[in-house]
Enzyme design. Structure first.
Site, short mmCIF file in Angstrom:
data_model
loop_
_atom_site.label_atom_id
_atom_site.label_comp_id
_atom_site.label_asym_id
_atom_site.label_seq_id
_atom_site.Cartn_x
_atom_site.Cartn_y
_atom_site.Cartn_z
N SER A 187 0.86 -1.19 0.00
CA SER A 187 0.00 0.00 0.00
C SER A 187 0.89 1.23 0.00
O SER A 187 2.03 1.17 0.50
CB SER A 187 -0.88 0.00 1.26
OG SER A 187 -1.56 1.24 1.37
N TYR B 257 -1.93 -0.72 10.50
CA TYR B 257 -1.97 -0.97 9.05
C TYR B 257 -0.70 -0.42 8.38
O TYR B 257 -0.03 -1.12 7.61
CB TYR B 257 -3.22 -0.30 8.47
CG TYR B 257 -3.46 -0.59 7.00
CD1 TYR B 257 -3.99 -1.82 6.59
CD2 TYR B 257 -3.16 0.36 6.02
CE1 TYR B 257 -4.21 -2.08 5.24
CE2 TYR B 257 -3.39 0.10 4.68
CZ TYR B 257 -3.92 -1.11 4.29
OH TYR B 257 -4.14 -1.37 2.96
P1 NAP Z 1 -11.23 -6.54 0.85
O1 NAP Z 1 -12.23 -6.31 -0.22
O2 NAP Z 1 -11.62 -6.39 2.29
O3 NAP Z 1 -10.55 -7.96 0.60
C1 NAP Z 1 -9.64 -8.53 1.49
C2 NAP Z 1 -9.90 -10.01 1.54
O4 NAP Z 1 -9.00 -10.63 2.46
C3 NAP Z 1 -11.33 -10.32 2.02
O5 NAP Z 1 -11.86 -11.36 1.25
C4 NAP Z 1 -11.06 -10.72 3.45
O6 NAP Z 1 -12.08 -11.49 4.08
C5 NAP Z 1 -9.79 -11.51 3.27
N1 NAP Z 1 -9.16 -11.84 4.53
C6 NAP Z 1 -9.22 -11.17 5.71
N2 NAP Z 1 -8.55 -11.84 6.66
C7 NAP Z 1 -8.07 -12.97 6.07
C8 NAP Z 1 -7.31 -14.07 6.53
N3 NAP Z 1 -6.92 -14.18 7.81
N4 NAP Z 1 -7.00 -15.05 5.65
C9 NAP Z 1 -7.40 -14.98 4.36
N5 NAP Z 1 -8.13 -13.97 3.87
C10 NAP Z 1 -8.46 -12.97 4.72
O7 NAP Z 1 -9.99 -5.56 0.66
P2 NAP Z 1 -9.30 -4.97 -0.66
O8 NAP Z 1 -9.54 -3.52 -0.66
O9 NAP Z 1 -9.62 -5.79 -1.86
O10 NAP Z 1 -7.77 -5.17 -0.24
C11 NAP Z 1 -6.94 -6.18 -0.79
C12 NAP Z 1 -5.50 -5.82 -0.46
O11 NAP Z 1 -5.18 -4.55 -1.02
C13 NAP Z 1 -5.23 -5.69 1.04
O12 NAP Z 1 -3.97 -6.21 1.35
C14 NAP Z 1 -5.24 -4.20 1.26
O13 NAP Z 1 -4.48 -3.81 2.39
C15 NAP Z 1 -4.63 -3.71 -0.04
N6 NAP Z 1 -4.93 -2.32 -0.35
C16 NAP Z 1 -6.21 -1.90 -0.55
C17 NAP Z 1 -6.45 -0.56 -0.87
C18 NAP Z 1 -7.84 -0.03 -1.14
O14 NAP Z 1 -7.98 1.19 -1.33
N7 NAP Z 1 -8.88 -0.85 -1.17
C19 NAP Z 1 -5.39 0.32 -0.95
C20 NAP Z 1 -4.10 -0.13 -0.74
C21 NAP Z 1 -3.88 -1.46 -0.44
P3 NAP Z 1 -13.13 -10.67 5.02
O15 NAP Z 1 -14.03 -9.95 4.06
O16 NAP Z 1 -13.79 -11.73 5.81
O17 NAP Z 1 -12.31 -9.73 5.89
#
Ligand code: NAP
Length: 257
Positions: A148, A166
């Protein structure tokens, strides 16, 4: 990149069960590039993951679901063993699962801090431990961590809250990736980070700061998850054959200002 870019390769994407997330977009892009994809996520996302598998199979793509809590070493060992039983070894690992839970550092419980570090940092560590032996034996592989911009810049704070755990987890992930990349550079294993800015996903929607983040992004919009997935595809492919220990920032200019 075309439909045979990753032909014959197997890719596992953690946290890819939830539709609308970055992980699901990565799965789609890797599958369309010819990879056999493994959607790995928590048990409660099984139905959503299976419907993604069905949708992918309608296009002739090969996809399967594995239950995986990235913070569990036992889960990693079970998943790798299950795949091996079916003759599959991973060529590509995408450590995408991540969580956030904003809280002022002085009020954040130790449990909450450890939960975030466990998913965002220990999870990729365990994943790398699980896949490296077979990648080394087979002469290579590509590991991509979803970091990130929060690894290097502090996002605008909400009064009374912070994302300290985070930020710390994503900064640590950057050094974990670099260290493993250097340790295994001569094994043909490449390890890189994709660092998104603000991406329109359920995680971002939960934070409730989409409009503010959009205003602070020089390109004036949030990223579509597919734009992150395309960067992952590049790093997974042979087009990135001399790229390791690097971070590819995909943030519409956010971290430059
Ligand atoms: P998301 O939609 O919440 O997806 C994250 C996924 O990881 C969800 O399916 C979640 O399940 C799952 N998860 C949580 N805990 C877990 C575990 N212990 N084992 C396996 N899976 C698990 O988030 P996203 O926005 O797509 O983010 C994906 C990645 O991108 C993350 O690493 C995040 O930090 C990074 N990121 C996102 C953004 C943004 O703006 N969205 C920006 C920078 C970086 P649950 O739904 O049950 O929690």
């Amino acid at each position: 990149m075309n439909s045979s870019t990753l032909s014959g390769r197997t890719a596992l994407v953690t946290g890819s069960g939830s539709s609308g997330g970055i992980g699901a977009a990565i799965v789609q892009v890797l599958a369309a590039a010819g990879a056999r994809v493994v959607i790995a996520d928590l048990p409660h996302l099984k139905a959503s993951a299976l419907s993604q598998c069905e949708a992918l199979s309608r296009y002739g793509y090969e996809a399967r679901f594995c239950e995986l809590d990235v913070g569990s070493q036992q889960d990693w060992e079970r998943v790798i063993a299950e795949l091996a039983q079916d003759g599959l070894e991973l060529d590509v690992l995408v450590c995408n699962a991540g969580i956030n839970s904003p809280s002022a550092p002085e009020n954040q419980s130790l449990d909450d801090w450890e939960r975030i570090l466990r998913v965002n940092l220990t999870g990729p560590f365990l994943g790398m431990q699980a896949v490296l032996p077979s990648m080394r034996v087979r002469g290579g592989g590509s590991i991509i961590c979803i970091g990130s911009v929060s690894a290097s810049v502090v996002t605008p704070p909400t009064p009374g809250l912070s994302n300290a755990a985070y930020h710390a987890s994503k900064a640590g992930l950057g050094m974990l990736a670099k260290t493993v990349a250097i340790n295994h550079a001569r094994d043909g294993v490449r390890v890189n980070v994709v660092a998104p800015g603000s991406v329109l996903t359920p995680m971002l929607a939960r934070g409730g700061k989409g409009a503010e983040l959009m205003a602070n992004t020089p390109m004036g919009r949030l990223a579509d998850p597919a734009e992150i997935a395309n960067a992952v595809l590049f790093l997974a492919s042979d087009a990135a054959s001399f790229i390791t220990a690097s971070t590819l920032t995909v943030d519409g200019g956010y971290s430059a200002v």
